[in-house]
Design an enzyme around this catalytic site. Structure first.
Site, PDB file in Angstrom:
ATOM      1  CB  SER A  67      -0.911   0.023   1.225  1.00  0.00           C
ATOM      2  OG  SER A  67      -1.751  -1.098   1.252  1.00  0.00           O
TER       3      SER A  67
HETATM    4  N1  SAH Z   1      -1.091  -4.752   4.083  1.00  0.00           N
HETATM    5  C1  SAH Z   1      -0.398  -5.027   2.837  1.00  0.00           C
HETATM    6  C2  SAH Z   1      -1.214  -4.603   1.636  1.00  0.00           C
HETATM    7  C3  SAH Z   1      -1.286  -5.721   0.669  1.00  0.00           C
HETATM    8  S1  SAH Z   1      -2.476  -5.607  -0.624  1.00  0.00           S
HETATM    9  C4  SAH Z   1       0.992  -4.416   2.854  1.00  0.00           C
HETATM   10  O1  SAH Z   1       1.336  -3.701   3.794  1.00  0.00           O
HETATM   11  O2  SAH Z   1       1.774  -4.680   1.931  1.00  0.00           O
HETATM   12  C5  SAH Z   1      -3.772  -6.601  -0.014  1.00  0.00           C
HETATM   13  C6  SAH Z   1      -3.466  -8.029   0.361  1.00  0.00           C
HETATM   14  O3  SAH Z   1      -4.693  -8.613   0.803  1.00  0.00           O
HETATM   15  C7  SAH Z   1      -2.985  -8.914  -0.799  1.00  0.00           C
HETATM   16  O4  SAH Z   1      -1.777  -9.541  -0.433  1.00  0.00           O
HETATM   17  C8  SAH Z   1      -4.114  -9.942  -0.967  1.00  0.00           C
HETATM   18  O5  SAH Z   1      -3.670 -11.228  -1.385  1.00  0.00           O
HETATM   19  C9  SAH Z   1      -4.725  -9.973   0.423  1.00  0.00           C
HETATM   20  N2  SAH Z   1      -6.110 -10.434   0.508  1.00  0.00           N
HETATM   21  C10 SAH Z   1      -7.149 -10.206  -0.332  1.00  0.00           C
HETATM   22  N3  SAH Z   1      -8.265 -10.827   0.115  1.00  0.00           N
HETATM   23  C11 SAH Z   1      -7.935 -11.455   1.275  1.00  0.00           C
HETATM   24  C12 SAH Z   1      -8.641 -12.284   2.208  1.00  0.00           C
HETATM   25  N4  SAH Z   1      -9.922 -12.610   2.046  1.00  0.00           N
HETATM   26  N5  SAH Z   1      -7.971 -12.748   3.276  1.00  0.00           N
HETATM   27  C13 SAH Z   1      -6.647 -12.470   3.475  1.00  0.00           C
HETATM   28  N6  SAH Z   1      -5.918 -11.705   2.632  1.00  0.00           N
HETATM   29  C14 SAH Z   1      -6.550 -11.208   1.531  1.00  0.00           C
END
Ligand code: SAH
Length: 218
Positions: A67
């Site tokens: 993000s």
């Molecule tokens: N917090 C992260 C942002 C990653 S983007 C960071 O600091 O880098 C969002 C993430 O959510 C992705 O890795 C995606 O695979 C995950 N995601 C999407 N749906 C999800 C779910 N139902 N349960 C767990 N993770 C999920």
């Protein structure tokens, strides 16, 4: 082997990033100090060494992103984390947001649904430094009932609706910060659980997240 180095140049770029975040309206000093301490370039391919401190999201593989720092700061600020708070994060991704929460001395539980990202993260250089983060492979829609209730829940993917199982896992007085909406733009929502079990809802700015998907992948 990649050499991980946090130089004065990186620290200087981080200081500039902090100024950018302040100008954009982030005011929580603890949140800013946490971001100032964390080498964000460690989370990205070495090609992004300097770009890592621009206020932008970047690819981390599997069609996912780390993000934007502003988004991380904004969500963390709304969560109002205190030392020893139990915080559940949905969407570990690069692991950056978890480490911001860990720097605020929370006990962090984070869930990732993509097996490849979950496995990849096991080898991440900063992982050993934080004993206050626990990593889970699973579906964030279900939360972690075994470890509930939580003082805070942060969802870092775009949710089409507020998952009811997550609401159940919040303590009275606890807060959930979640981007809600389908399509390209979501509204940042904060839900505060009241003593009688009902919720107070606040709506904030627009953001753009990758979708929160159901079930595990892998
Ligand atoms: N917090 C992260 C942002 C990653 S983007 C960071 O600091 O880098 C969002 C993430 O959510 C992705 O890795 C995606 O695979 C995950 N995601 C999407 N749906 C999800 C779910 N139902 N349960 C767990 N993770 C999920």
């Amino acid at each position: 082997m990649r050499k991980f180095e946090d130089s004065y140049l990186h620290k200087g770029l981080r200081n500039q990033l902090i100024e950018v975040l302040k100008k954009k309206g982030i005011s929580d000093e603890e949140v800013l100090a946490a971001i100032q301490r964390i080498p964000r370039h460690f989370f990205l391919d070495s090609a992004f060494d300097r770009l890592a401190y621009e206020d932008r999201a970047f690819p981390i593989g599997e069609d996912q992103t780390i993000s934007q720092p502003y988004t991380v700061a904004y969500q963390t600020q709304l969560l109002e984390v205190k030392p020893n708070h139990k915080i559940l994060e949905i969407g570990t991704g690069s692991g950056y947001q978890s480490i911001v929460l860990a720097e605020l001395k929370a006990l962090v539980f984070t869930i990732e649904r993509q097996k490849v990202l979950f496995e990849q993260h096991k080898h991440f250089i900063l992982r050993k430094k934080y004993s206050n983060i626990r990593y889970f492979f699973g579906d964030g829609y279900l939360g972690l009932p075994t470890y509930a209730p939580f003082d805070g829940i942060i969802v870092t993917a775009a949710a089409p609706f507020v998952p009811p199982r997550l609401l159940e896992q919040l303590k009275p007085g606890g807060k959930m910060v979640i981007p809600v909406g389908e399509g390209n733009v979501q509204k940042m929502i904060r839900l505060i659980k009241l003593e009688d079990g009902s919720f107070h809802k606040e709506t904030y700015e627009d953001f753009s997240f990758v979708p929160m998907l159901e079930g595990k992948n892998g």
